[in-house]
Design an enzyme around this catalytic site. Sequence first.
Site, PDB file in Angstrom:
ATOM      1  N   LYS A   1      63.643  45.619  19.242  1.00  0.00           N
ATOM      2  CA  LYS A   1      63.796  44.281  19.572  1.00  0.00           C
ATOM      3  C   LYS A   1      65.361  44.060  20.147  1.00  0.00           C
ATOM      4  O   LYS A   1      65.323  43.332  21.013  1.00  0.00           O
ATOM      5  CB  LYS A   1      63.474  43.515  18.222  1.00  0.00           C
ATOM      6  CG  LYS A   1      64.130  42.020  18.321  1.00  0.00           C
ATOM      7  CD  LYS A   1      63.141  41.340  19.212  1.00  0.00           C
ATOM      8  CE  LYS A   1      63.602  39.785  19.278  1.00  0.00           C
ATOM      9  NZ  LYS A   1      63.615  39.052  17.841  1.00  0.00           N
TER      10      LYS A   1
ATOM     11  N   LYS B   1      73.187  35.977  18.149  1.00  0.00           N
ATOM     12  CA  LYS B   1      72.764  36.950  16.879  1.00  0.00           C
ATOM     13  C   LYS B   1      72.419  38.277  17.349  1.00  0.00           C
ATOM     14  O   LYS B   1      72.572  39.339  16.906  1.00  0.00           O
ATOM     15  CB  LYS B   1      71.896  36.271  15.967  1.00  0.00           C
ATOM     16  CG  LYS B   1      71.186  37.073  14.844  1.00  0.00           C
ATOM     17  CD  LYS B   1      70.129  36.445  14.326  1.00  0.00           C
ATOM     18  CE  LYS B   1      69.306  37.464  13.119  1.00  0.00           C
ATOM     19  NZ  LYS B   1      68.030  36.969  12.925  1.00  0.00           N
TER      20      LYS B   1
ATOM     21  N   THR C   1      64.397  39.190  12.471  1.00  0.00           N
ATOM     22  CA  THR C   1      65.091  40.054  13.357  1.00  0.00           C
ATOM     23  C   THR C   1      66.333  40.424  12.616  1.00  0.00           C
ATOM     24  O   THR C   1      67.352  39.644  12.363  1.00  0.00           O
ATOM     25  CB  THR C   1      65.451  39.369  14.718  1.00  0.00           C
ATOM     26  OG1 THR C   1      64.323  39.329  15.499  1.00  0.00           O
ATOM     27  CG2 THR C   1      66.482  40.327  15.578  1.00  0.00           C
TER      28      THR C   1
END
Length: 290
Positions: free
Chosen positions: A162, A237, A87
């Site tokens: 995502k 994050k 990611t």
Amino acid sequence: MKIGFIGLGNMGAPMAANLAKAGHAVTGFDLAAPCPEGVTMADSAAAAAKGQDVVITMLPNGAILQKVADEILPAMDKGAVHLDCSTVDVDSARAVAEQAAGMGIGAVDAPVSGGVGGATAGTLTFMAGGSEEAFAKVKPLFDIMGQKAVHCGAAGAGQAAKICNNMILGATMIVTCEAFALADKLGLDREKMFDVVSTSSGYSWSMNAYCPAPGVGPKSPADNDYKPGFAADLMLKDLRLAQQAAEAVDADTPMGTRAAELYAAFVEHEDGAGRDFSAMLPRLTKRGRA
């Protein structure tokens, strides 16, 4: 297939092991993590990538992805596919895809949802970006490592999906925890609240599948002292990646912004580091109204 797998941490190791169990020849590399059962360890990322049909990366951030890409892409054969399951920011994903294309190598960015439990069980969901041809080549591997793979569009589309998904998840987990903390102070039994909300308009994945209240609903990290299935550090994050993307395209995301701020406080200034992202509940139960 012959598969290289770079990044054998908490997520990468079980993913690589599942591919090996399915009969693929998997060569791995990691700077620190041990080699999972069935995987042959190489002495460098380039060595793990050389001569493979597909090279999978599972890495911490975009800067490391680009550094590893510089090492592995020159070692890969033309016609091979680089499948990145990290990611990272959309720009890094697109830059690596462009670099691969210039070398005659296919590229798919396919971050995952499902956490360590999903990686171990082979039930991950993949959000993929890249060409139809490259996606088709790695689709059999998605079927081993996960339960669903969605081709979202061109390079970077997987990362976009995502971060949008996890911005929703971060915000809904916070408000789910707020609701339990409020219910406590109103004298409402947690199980009764779950029974109502889980079958009413407050239904959400955070409530129904990953309930942050211990002993309520299906088993979750809350029942294991908030040991992470998905760490608060990783949620922070992802929320920051969403805000970085929002700034780049001038998108107004006030709830996502606030969720990032709350997880930053929790992880960087309180006791959230190393805990599950649902540990926002005990944080909120200890606090009064600001």
